[in-house]
Design an enzyme around this catalytic site. Sequence first.
Site, PDB file in Angstrom:
ATOM      1  N   GLY A   8      38.492  34.628  29.609  1.00 41.65           N
ATOM      2  CA  GLY A   8      37.250  34.674  28.855  1.00 41.65           C
ATOM      3  C   GLY A   8      37.303  33.766  27.646  1.00 41.65           C
ATOM      4  N   HIS A   9      36.275  32.937  27.475  1.00 39.65           N
ATOM      5  CA  HIS A   9      36.224  32.027  26.329  1.00 39.65           C
ATOM      6  C   HIS A   9      34.871  32.152  25.626  1.00 39.65           C
ATOM      7  CE1 HIS A   9      36.377  28.047  24.183  1.00 39.65           C
ATOM      8  NE2 HIS A   9      37.622  28.421  24.031  1.00 39.65           N
ATOM      9  N   VAL A  11      32.869  34.575  22.461  1.00 43.58           N
ATOM     10  CA  VAL A  11      33.069  34.676  21.015  1.00 43.58           C
ATOM     11  C   VAL A  11      34.502  35.084  20.691  1.00 43.58           C
ATOM     12  CG1 VAL A  11      32.396  35.935  18.928  1.00 43.58           C
ATOM     13  CG2 VAL A  11      30.648  35.193  20.545  1.00 43.58           C
ATOM     14  N   GLU A 124      44.489  47.147  20.553  1.00 42.52           N
ATOM     15  CA  GLU A 124      44.155  47.419  19.146  1.00 42.52           C
ATOM     16  C   GLU A 124      42.739  46.982  18.803  1.00 42.52           C
ATOM     17  OE1 GLU A 124      44.230  49.050  15.860  1.00 42.52           O
ATOM     18  OE2 GLU A 124      46.328  48.879  16.509  1.00 42.52           O
ATOM     19  N   LYS A 200      34.399  54.084  21.404  1.00 45.96           N
ATOM     20  CA  LYS A 200      35.475  53.972  20.425  1.00 45.96           C
ATOM     21  C   LYS A 200      36.038  55.343  20.052  1.00 45.96           C
ATOM     22  CE  LYS A 200      33.616  49.668  18.555  1.00 45.96           C
ATOM     23  NZ  LYS A 200      32.863  49.044  17.440  1.00 45.96           N
TER      24      LYS A 200
END
Length: 415
Positions: A8-9, A11, A124, A200
Amino acid sequence: MVYIAVMGHGVVGSGVVEVFYKNNKSIISKAGIDMDIKYILDIRDFPGLPYSDKFIKSFDPIINDPDIKIVVEVMGGLEPSYTYVKRCLMAGKSVVTSNKALVAAYGSELLEIAKNHNANFLFEASVGGGIPILRPISQCLAANEIKEIAGILNGTTNFILTKMISDGMDFKSALELAQKLGYAERDPAADVEGMDACRKICILASLAFGKHVYPEDVHTEGITNLTLEDVKYAEAWGGVIKLIGRVKKIEGGRISAIVCPAFVKKESQLANVDDVFNGIMVRGDAIGDVVFYGRGAGKLPTASAVVADIIDEAKHLGARKYIYWAPAEKGYVCDYKDMASSFFVRVKSHDKAMTLKAAEPLFGKITEAVCPDSPKDEAAFITQPMPEGQFERALASLSSLDINVISKIRVMADI
């Protein structure tokens, strides 16, 4: 030499590559081993970059190259991320991800696969962006019995609420400003409906209490129904409204978990977390309350956490970092309706005294909520803590008296 593949490239992915090469000498020194990025997987072309020769369009070179020891997944979503990450772990390649949806849905399974194949699965950046939170919970606070975690976990909703509180903007105008500034997506549902914060809090709950928590088991409410009138009542009460994700340990080895807007006292450390910042309070039996604060999203803050995990995995090639939780258990997350909460209730009423008198037998002892700017045809009150199922029945009974309920918001005066 340890070779890395980045999947993935966008943001975050471009930020990871940027940070990796910008601070390369320091990163390699901290890892204690030479590292380089060998592949960057993306279906798009990126000509003119110093590393354009590293781009590939197929996953096959990554999975088939024995030199690739660490794989970074920053594609987002569940597929093909889940399939690719699972295959990498089964091949003994360690994986770093910032993908909260992936960890919330498949965390226990992927951690088990990593354990069985002597690999590491670190994430993380999936909670709090660049704020260190998962590592402190699993390491620095390991001597504590964690009682609960509560936090502002979504920067977009916190920015919107800050504008409503500080600038008197209504929800629609604040959302439009957040979109204009790039804080909110064109489709902001995952943020404003609370799902991002829910994922989250599921990850935090799973790590802190040891069993997987699925998003569908967490009662989740967003901020789309909040009004400026609610904000003014919160201020008159002595607080602010924040979107809070909260998980608590309760009797019988179970937990309660919720994501919802809540009145928070101005004295709370979370009350002063504004704009796009996040704040996460961890309550331990030995340490008391510890609050982690910082930018919860963004290209470079998130990339910072991802690269820190890369360094950690490079240090632990062939050895496992112990981060693990067990699979989900039915009934482990209690029904939110069984938990006691205090509520702010606002209603349309032509006779405040009559309304408050009618409410007391239904809700028990109540305290009238007063706002100087409130319309004359409104009444508001705050209940004592009561089981939410009981509260909902009382609210239905109040509505049956031809009293129109405008809003109900939980009151969290203890965080």
